[in-house]
Structure formats: structure tokens, C-alpha cells
Motif scaffolding. Structure first.
Motif, PDB file in Angstrom:
ATOM      1  N   ALA A   1     -10.056  -1.870  -0.990  1.00 39.96           N
ATOM      2  CA  ALA A   1      -8.921  -1.627  -0.100  1.00 39.96           C
ATOM      3  C   ALA A   1      -8.942  -0.197   0.450  1.00 39.96           C
ATOM      4  CB  ALA A   1      -7.617  -1.888  -0.851  1.00 39.96           C
ATOM      5  N   ILE A   2      -9.320   0.756  -0.400  1.00 42.74           N
ATOM      6  CA  ILE A   2      -9.417   2.148   0.048  1.00 42.74           C
ATOM      7  C   ILE A   2     -10.500   2.296   1.114  1.00 42.74           C
ATOM      8  CG2 ILE A   2     -10.083   4.489  -0.676  1.00 42.74           C
ATOM      9  CD1 ILE A   2      -8.707   3.872  -3.382  1.00 42.74           C
ATOM     10  N   ALA A   3     -11.656   1.659   0.873  1.00 41.22           N
ATOM     11  CA  ALA A   3     -12.776   1.743   1.821  1.00 41.22           C
ATOM     12  C   ALA A   3     -12.402   1.176   3.187  1.00 41.22           C
ATOM     13  CB  ALA A   3     -13.990   1.007   1.248  1.00 41.22           C
ATOM     14  N   LYS A   4     -11.539   0.167   3.179  1.00 44.61           N
ATOM     15  CA  LYS A   4     -11.108  -0.451   4.447  1.00 44.61           C
ATOM     16  C   LYS A   4      -9.924   0.277   5.069  1.00 44.61           C
ATOM     17  CE  LYS A   4     -12.560  -5.071   2.906  1.00 44.61           C
ATOM     18  NZ  LYS A   4     -12.070  -6.378   2.411  1.00 44.61           N
ATOM     19  N   GLY A   5      -9.451   1.332   4.403  1.00 45.22           N
ATOM     20  CA  GLY A   5      -8.314   2.078   4.922  1.00 45.22           C
ATOM     21  C   GLY A   5      -7.003   1.324   4.862  1.00 45.22           C
ATOM     22  N   LYS A   6      -6.895   0.396   3.916  1.00 45.50           N
ATOM     23  CA  LYS A   6      -5.705  -0.459   3.829  1.00 45.50           C
ATOM     24  C   LYS A   6      -4.692   0.009   2.793  1.00 45.50           C
ATOM     25  CE  LYS A   6      -6.420  -3.554   6.995  1.00 45.50           C
ATOM     26  NZ  LYS A   6      -5.440  -3.694   8.096  1.00 45.50           N
ATOM     27  N   ILE A   7      -5.050   0.999   1.977  1.00 44.34           N
ATOM     28  CA  ILE A   7      -4.104   1.447   0.953  1.00 44.34           C
ATOM     29  C   ILE A   7      -4.180   2.959   0.801  1.00 44.34           C
ATOM     30  CG2 ILE A   7      -5.718   1.181  -1.006  1.00 44.34           C
ATOM     31  CD1 ILE A   7      -3.292   0.117  -2.632  1.00 44.34           C
ATOM     32  N   THR A   8      -3.021   3.578   0.659  1.00 48.83           N
ATOM     33  CA  THR A   8      -2.935   5.002   0.349  1.00 48.83           C
ATOM     34  C   THR A   8      -1.916   5.194  -0.762  1.00 48.83           C
ATOM     35  OG1 THR A   8      -1.266   5.315   2.087  1.00 48.83           O
ATOM     36  CG2 THR A   8      -3.570   5.792   2.663  1.00 48.83           C
ATOM     37  N   PHE A   9      -2.036   6.330  -1.451  1.00 49.13           N
ATOM     38  CA  PHE A   9      -1.156   6.636  -2.575  1.00 49.13           C
ATOM     39  C   PHE A   9      -0.478   7.971  -2.309  1.00 49.13           C
ATOM     40  CE2 PHE A   9      -4.635   3.988  -4.035  1.00 49.13           C
ATOM     41  CZ  PHE A   9      -3.992   2.998  -4.765  1.00 49.13           C
ATOM     42  N   THR A  10       0.800   8.066  -2.623  1.00 49.08           N
ATOM     43  CA  THR A  10       1.559   9.272  -2.322  1.00 49.08           C
ATOM     44  C   THR A  10       2.720   9.436  -3.292  1.00 49.08           C
ATOM     45  OG1 THR A  10       2.794  10.446  -0.585  1.00 49.08           O
ATOM     46  CG2 THR A  10       3.068   8.057  -0.694  1.00 49.08           C
ATOM     47  N   THR A  11       3.230  10.667  -3.361  1.00 52.19           N
ATOM     48  CA  THR A  11       4.469  10.931  -4.107  1.00 52.19           C
ATOM     49  C   THR A  11       5.660  10.979  -3.153  1.00 52.19           C
ATOM     50  OG1 THR A  11       4.118  13.324  -3.902  1.00 52.19           O
ATOM     51  CG2 THR A  11       3.282  12.268  -5.896  1.00 52.19           C
ATOM     52  N   ASP A  12       5.416  10.821  -1.866  1.00 51.27           N
ATOM     53  CA  ASP A  12       6.438  10.984  -0.827  1.00 51.27           C
ATOM     54  C   ASP A  12       7.132   9.648  -0.537  1.00 51.27           C
ATOM     55  OD1 ASP A  12       8.003  11.559   1.347  1.00 51.27           O
ATOM     56  OD2 ASP A  12       6.394  12.441   2.562  1.00 51.27           O
ATOM     57  N   ILE A  13       8.285   9.437  -1.166  1.00 50.64           N
ATOM     58  CA  ILE A  13       8.980   8.165  -0.984  1.00 50.64           C
ATOM     59  C   ILE A  13       9.500   8.008   0.448  1.00 50.64           C
ATOM     60  CG2 ILE A  13      11.261   8.950  -1.726  1.00 50.64           C
ATOM     61  CD1 ILE A  13      11.506   6.197  -3.198  1.00 50.64           C
ATOM     62  N   ALA A  14       9.832   9.113   1.104  1.00 48.87           N
ATOM     63  CA  ALA A  14      10.288   9.031   2.495  1.00 48.87           C
ATOM     64  C   ALA A  14       9.204   8.449   3.384  1.00 48.87           C
ATOM     65  CB  ALA A  14      10.692  10.419   2.990  1.00 48.87           C
ATOM     66  N   ALA A  15       7.951   8.872   3.163  1.00 50.83           N
ATOM     67  CA  ALA A  15       6.830   8.343   3.946  1.00 50.83           C
ATOM     68  C   ALA A  15       6.658   6.854   3.687  1.00 50.83           C
ATOM     69  CB  ALA A  15       5.549   9.097   3.602  1.00 50.83           C
TER      70      ALA A  15
ATOM     71  N   ALA B   1      -2.443  -3.182  -4.620  1.00 51.86           N
ATOM     72  CA  ALA B   1      -3.883  -3.260  -4.390  1.00 51.86           C
ATOM     73  C   ALA B   1      -4.298  -4.630  -3.851  1.00 51.86           C
ATOM     74  CB  ALA B   1      -4.628  -2.949  -5.687  1.00 51.86           C
ATOM     75  N   CYS B   2      -3.720  -5.689  -4.409  1.00 48.38           N
ATOM     76  CA  CYS B   2      -4.102  -7.036  -3.966  1.00 48.38           C
ATOM     77  C   CYS B   2      -3.588  -7.332  -2.549  1.00 48.38           C
ATOM     78  CB  CYS B   2      -3.595  -8.084  -4.957  1.00 48.38           C
ATOM     79  SG  CYS B   2      -4.479  -8.068  -6.537  1.00 48.38           S
ATOM     80  N   LEU B   3      -2.381  -6.873  -2.219  1.00 49.11           N
ATOM     81  CA  LEU B   3      -1.872  -7.073  -0.856  1.00 49.11           C
ATOM     82  C   LEU B   3      -2.715  -6.295   0.147  1.00 49.11           C
ATOM     83  CD1 LEU B   3       2.009  -6.946  -1.398  1.00 49.11           C
ATOM     84  CD2 LEU B   3       0.622  -8.945  -0.806  1.00 49.11           C
ATOM     85  N   ALA B   4      -3.175  -5.097  -0.235  1.00 50.80           N
ATOM     86  CA  ALA B   4      -4.057  -4.328   0.643  1.00 50.80           C
ATOM     87  C   ALA B   4      -5.409  -5.025   0.788  1.00 50.80           C
ATOM     88  CB  ALA B   4      -4.242  -2.914   0.095  1.00 50.80           C
ATOM     89  N   TYR B   5      -5.908  -5.577  -0.303  1.00 48.45           N
ATOM     90  CA  TYR B   5      -7.204  -6.257  -0.302  1.00 48.45           C
ATOM     91  C   TYR B   5      -7.224  -7.426   0.680  1.00 48.45           C
ATOM     92  CZ  TYR B   5     -11.345  -8.629  -2.205  1.00 48.45           C
ATOM     93  OH  TYR B   5     -12.580  -9.235  -2.364  1.00 48.45           O
ATOM     94  N   ILE B   6      -6.072  -8.136   0.820  1.00 46.17           N
ATOM     95  CA  ILE B   6      -6.045  -9.284   1.717  1.00 46.17           C
ATOM     96  C   ILE B   6      -5.661  -8.895   3.143  1.00 46.17           C
ATOM     97  CG2 ILE B   6      -5.545 -10.856  -0.190  1.00 46.17           C
ATOM     98  CD1 ILE B   6      -2.685 -11.082   0.777  1.00 46.17           C
TER      99      ILE B   6
ATOM    100  N   TYR C   1       2.831 -13.563   2.210  1.00 45.38           N
ATOM    101  CA  TYR C   1       2.023 -14.278   1.222  1.00 45.38           C
ATOM    102  C   TYR C   1       1.207 -15.430   1.809  1.00 45.38           C
ATOM    103  CZ  TYR C   1       4.464 -11.873  -2.606  1.00 45.38           C
ATOM    104  OH  TYR C   1       4.942 -10.937  -3.500  1.00 45.38           O
ATOM    105  N   THR C   2       1.147 -15.548   3.140  1.00 42.12           N
ATOM    106  CA  THR C   2       0.489 -16.706   3.771  1.00 42.12           C
ATOM    107  C   THR C   2      -0.917 -16.941   3.237  1.00 42.12           C
ATOM    108  OG1 THR C   2       1.770 -16.502   5.800  1.00 42.12           O
ATOM    109  CG2 THR C   2      -0.328 -17.668   5.950  1.00 42.12           C
ATOM    110  N   ASN C   3      -1.742 -15.891   3.174  1.00 47.34           N
ATOM    111  CA  ASN C   3      -3.128 -16.062   2.740  1.00 47.34           C
ATOM    112  C   ASN C   3      -3.219 -16.525   1.293  1.00 47.34           C
ATOM    113  OD1 ASN C   3      -3.718 -15.082   5.244  1.00 47.34           O
ATOM    114  ND2 ASN C   3      -4.580 -13.143   4.580  1.00 47.34           N
ATOM    115  N   ILE C   4      -2.293 -16.035   0.464  1.00 40.38           N
ATOM    116  CA  ILE C   4      -2.299 -16.447  -0.942  1.00 40.38           C
ATOM    117  C   ILE C   4      -1.774 -17.871  -1.073  1.00 40.38           C
ATOM    118  CG2 ILE C   4      -1.216 -16.006  -3.189  1.00 40.38           C
ATOM    119  CD1 ILE C   4      -1.409 -13.008  -2.546  1.00 40.38           C
ATOM    120  N   ILE C   5      -0.713 -18.191  -0.340  1.00 43.54           N
ATOM    121  CA  ILE C   5      -0.168 -19.554  -0.362  1.00 43.54           C
ATOM    122  C   ILE C   5      -1.231 -20.564   0.045  1.00 43.54           C
ATOM    123  CG2 ILE C   5       1.503 -21.116   0.733  1.00 43.54           C
ATOM    124  CD1 ILE C   5       3.390 -18.642   0.956  1.00 43.54           C
ATOM    125  N   ASN C   6      -2.023 -20.206   1.043  1.00 38.57           N
ATOM    126  CA  ASN C   6      -3.082 -21.100   1.535  1.00 38.57           C
ATOM    127  C   ASN C   6      -4.362 -21.018   0.721  1.00 38.57           C
ATOM    128  OD1 ASN C   6      -1.415 -21.989   3.608  1.00 38.57           O
ATOM    129  ND2 ASN C   6      -2.148 -20.453   5.063  1.00 38.57           N
TER     130      ASN C   6
END
Length: 448
Positions: free
Chosen positions: A58-72, A17-22, A191-196
Motif C-alpha cells: 500500500a505504501i509503494a502504491k501511495g495509498k496509505i500514509t501515517f501521521t500524528t495530525d488528526i486534523a489532517a 492497511a487492507c483498505l489501502a491495499y484494495i 466494502y464493494t471489493n470485499i463483498i464481491n
């Protein structure tokens, strides 16, 4: 960057969630369909302050999805995080079968391109090469058709439950273990944004230190950090037990020694001892690893023993005040192993419930999270009340088990006349002794 996080427990979900948020494109994979559906709607399956808001953004920005499909997930991610559980086995070893299953599945779905496979799970020292072997076994199952390349990186987490989102954006350090410059470069880019400190509360601080080392050392850093903190807690609890005998106050002692810059104030709060899913598991795993290599970790063994004794000591203090506990009613303030979480793993309250029940006492409890959730029906040998005054009603003593901040502001004067015997054991040295005694309580602390 394209990221796949496999496993959505505390570590996996917060990381994803946090990686998607950034701004990264994240797919989180979990084999629990109901959980995936819940997370896809923006709801968190765990109680973690700030996490639902981060997920929903993150969901609203379309940056994260959840799935059971490990191949995807494997196809999507250039960086693949393994973030499944490694619970302790009865002999203290880490149960790595979930990591093994994920690593094999990654290999089976690696067809082309380059991937960085990241051990985010806390795994035994030496697991980097083991995971590489399992992934290659999975690739071999494709019959030699895979043209993929990969490197394994150890990137241990240092998240504290209750403040995990804050810790992700404000880390003390980021540890990266690998022999591959290519993989390390991609991880530092991730991690650039977090490092900075672009998402930190205090943006004036220097960049986050990045510890670049070999895989074994990175894995050892995680175990050593948690073991050191566990030892520090067991140490101050030993000091508290001596303070009880000589008439000193461990709160003052902790304050005095903590002002030494070599020691520091943190983790010097005496009480009922450590619990949760990390300290016990990681200390046991380190003890077991050392034993595998012929070394007896006497200090760590003692640390575990002191922590076990500390929980029983709370019951002994109760016996000193009430004498016989059979037929008495004892109320527990707090059930979770720490505040701001719903985590009950290795919670001291479980030991207390077992010990008090064995001694014939009736046990009641109130917890701000557990009392309001469906969890309250799943406990045996304890009546979970819905508020603190119901808890106090008819009790011969209360035990402050979890230091929820709202417990500081309870109306204890109202609780005194409801009790059969107004005694409170402050097992965290958290409450104000003077105000409790003014309200009419007999106060008993730890090392005070």
C-alpha cells in the motif's frame, strides 16, 4: 474513497492497511510519533502474519500514509474510523475515554462537507448516540462556524489475531448499523471489493453477507458473538472435567458432538480456557450492561467462573503428579494467549506464572515470538529461554500453554534425558500422546 483511521492497534492498522491495499486512499492517525515513524517505513509494530507485506504494498502504491495530525486525517477522510482501545476497567465496564477524546477531536476539526463516522472500536451498547453527542460538542467548540454534516455508523470488527489479514479479505459477514441510508450506501461502496470477494482466497463463494441493522443491534451483535464463543469454550471445558472423572476422552466427545450441524466443530477444543483482549473484556462488558438494566446474566457469570477455574486446574493436575511444587522447576511451552501473535493480554501463562511462583516453583518458558524479542526481558518470576531444549533442561515438568504449530514437531525424545522428571501437561490437548509416551514422557491431558 478517502478514508481516515484513528488508532493503529490490531484493528485500526489491519483495517487501514487492507483498505489501502484494495485501492482506497487511507490516512492512519496515531498519537505515538515513534510508532508513526516505524509504520511509515513499512514495518508493523505488531506481529501479525501478512500485515507487513500488505502495508509495504500500500505504501509503494501511495495509498496509505501515517501521521500524528488528526486534523489532517479528518480533513482528508470522507469516512472516519474510530479504532482506539476500549480496555476493561476493574469493575468490568469498558474504558471509553479514548473513544470520547477522538470523537471530540473529530468534532473540533469538522469544518464542512459530509462525513461518515464509524465506530470500529468495540463500544458499549448505545454508544452511537453518545458518540454523536460528543462530536457535536466538539463542533460547538468551533463557535458555530462549522458547516459540516455527519452520520454515525457501527461497523464492529470480527478479526482473529494471527489471521486478521485473512479475516479482513474473507469475512463471514459485514455488520453495518445506522439509521442513515446515505451513510449505509457509502459504507457498502467502501466494502464493494470485499463483498464481491475480489481479494478472497476462494472467489467462487457467494458475496459476503451484509447485515444492515440499527446501531444498538450492530453493537450487540459484536458482544453476543464473542460471548457465545466464550460460553462454548467454557462448556467444553466443563465437559472435559466430567470426562476426567468418568474415564471418557473429551477429544472424542468434541468430535462426536461437533458433527451435529447445529453445533459445529469449532471452539470445542478443551484446554486451559480463553484469554486475550476480546473475550474477557466483551463478556464482562455485556454482564455489566445487563446489570445496568436490572438483569443478572447467570450463564455469562458461570462462563467467566469456569474459565478462571480452568487455569487453576492445570496447576492442580501438576500437583497430582508431582505432589509438592515448592523447589520444583516447571517449564512453559508458549506464553502468548494464542499462536501467531505477540499479544500477552490476559494470557493464561500469566496466571500460571503467578500460581506456580506463589507455590514456590521456579518457572521457565519458551515462546517462538517472545523468546526472540525484547519482550523477554520484561517478565517477572519467569526465566525466558531461547529454545525448547534449554527450557527442558532441569525441569520437573513441562506445560504446553500455547498451541504454536512448531511445538508439534519438537524433538521431544531429546528433551526427556535433559529433564529431572519427564512429565508434560498438555493444556491444549494439542500434542500427540502416543509419540510423547513412546519418547518417555508421562502425558497428562485435559479431560482425557
Amino acid at each position: 474513497m478517502r478514508v481516515c483511521v484513528i488508532g493503529t492497534g490490531y484493528v485500526g492498522l489491519v483495517t487501514g492497511a487492507c483498505l489501502a491495499y484494495i485501492g482506497h486512499d487511507v490516512i492512519c492517525v496515531d498519537n505515538n510519533e515513534a510508532k508513526v515513524k516505524l509504520m511509515s517505513s513499512g514495518q508493523s509494530p505488531i506481529h501479525e502474519p501478512g500485515l507487513p507485506e500488505v502495508m509495504q504494498s500500500a505504501i509503494a502504491k501511495g495509498k496509505i500514509t501515517f501521521t500524528t495530525d488528526i486534523a489532517a486525517g479528518v480533513t482528508h477522510g470522507e469516512i472516519l474510523f474510530i479504532a482506539v482501545g476500549t480496555p476493561a476497567l476493574p469493575d468490568g465496564q469498558s474504558d471509553t475515554r479514548y473513544v470520547e477524546a477522538v470523537a471530540r477531536s473529530i468534532g473540533e476539526h469538522l469544518h464542512d462537507g459530509y462525513r461518515v463516522i464509524v465506530n470500529k472500536s468495540t463500544v458499549p451498547i448505545g454508544s452511537g448516540d453518545w458518540v454523536r453527542m460528543i462530536v457535536m460538542d466538539g463542533m460547538a467548540a468551533q463557535g458555530g462556524s462549522s458547516k459540516a454534516e455527519f452520520d454515525v455508523v457501527s461497523n464492529p470488527e470480527f478479526l482473529r489475531e494471527g489471521v486478521a489479514v485473512f479475516d479482513t479479505f474473507n469475512p463471514d459477514r459485514i455488520v453495518l448499523g445506522s439509521s442513515s441510508d446515505r451513510a449505509l450506501k457509502l459504507m457498502q461502496e467502501l466494502y464493494t471489493n470485499i463483498i464481491n470477494r475480489e481479494f478472497a482466497e476462494d472467489k467462487t463463494l457467494s458475496p459476503v453477507p451484509v447485515v444492515v441493522t440499527d446501531i444498538n443491534s450492530a453493537e450487540m451483535i459484536k458482544y453476543a458473538a464473542n460471548a457465545f464463543l466464550a460460553v462454548k469454550i467454557s462448556f467444553i471445558n466443563e465437559v472435559a472435567n466430567v470426562c476426567d472423572r468418568v474415564g471418557a476422552d473429551v477429544v472424542e466427545v468434541g468430535r462426536g458432538i461437533g458433527l451435529d450441524s447445529r453445533i459445529g466443530q469449532k471452539f470445542l477444543q478443551a484446554g486451559i480456557g480463553w484469554g486475550g483482549s476480546c473475550f474477557g473484556k466483551d463478556v464482562s462488558a455485556l454482564i455489566h450492561t445487563a446489570d445496568d438494566y436490572g438483569y443478572n446474566t447467570e450463564l455469562l457469570n458461570a462462563c467467566v467462573k469456569v474459565n478462571q477455574q480452568q487455569r487453576v486446574l492445570v496447576v492442580e493436575k501438576l500437583q497430582q503428579v508431582l505432589k509438592i511444587l515448592k523447589g520444583k522447576t516447571i517449564g512453559l511451552l508458549g506464553l502468548t494467549f494464542k499462536p501467531d501473535t505477540d499479544d500477552m493480554r490476559d494470557a493464561p501463562s500469566i496466571t500460571l506464572i503467578d500460581q506456580l511462583s506463589r507455590l514456590g516453583a521456579k518457572v521457565k518458558a519458551y515462546d517462538p515470538i517472545v523468546s526472540q524479542s525484547g519482550m523477554r526481558d520484561g517478565f517477572s518470576n519467569v526465566i525466558v529461554e531461547t529454545d525448547a531444549e534449554r527450557l527442558a533442561d532441569g525441569c520437573d515438568a513441562l506445560i504446553l500453554v500455547t498451541d504454536w504449530k512448531q511445538f508439534k514437531s519438537l524433538d521431544y525424545a531429546k528433551m526427556v534425558p535433559l529433564m529431572a522428571n519427564p512429565v508434560i501437561i498438555d493444556a491444549r490437548n494439542f500434542l500427540d500422546r502416543a509419540s510423547l509416551e513412546t519418547a518417555g514422557f508421562k502425558y497428562v491431558g485435559m479431560g482425557r
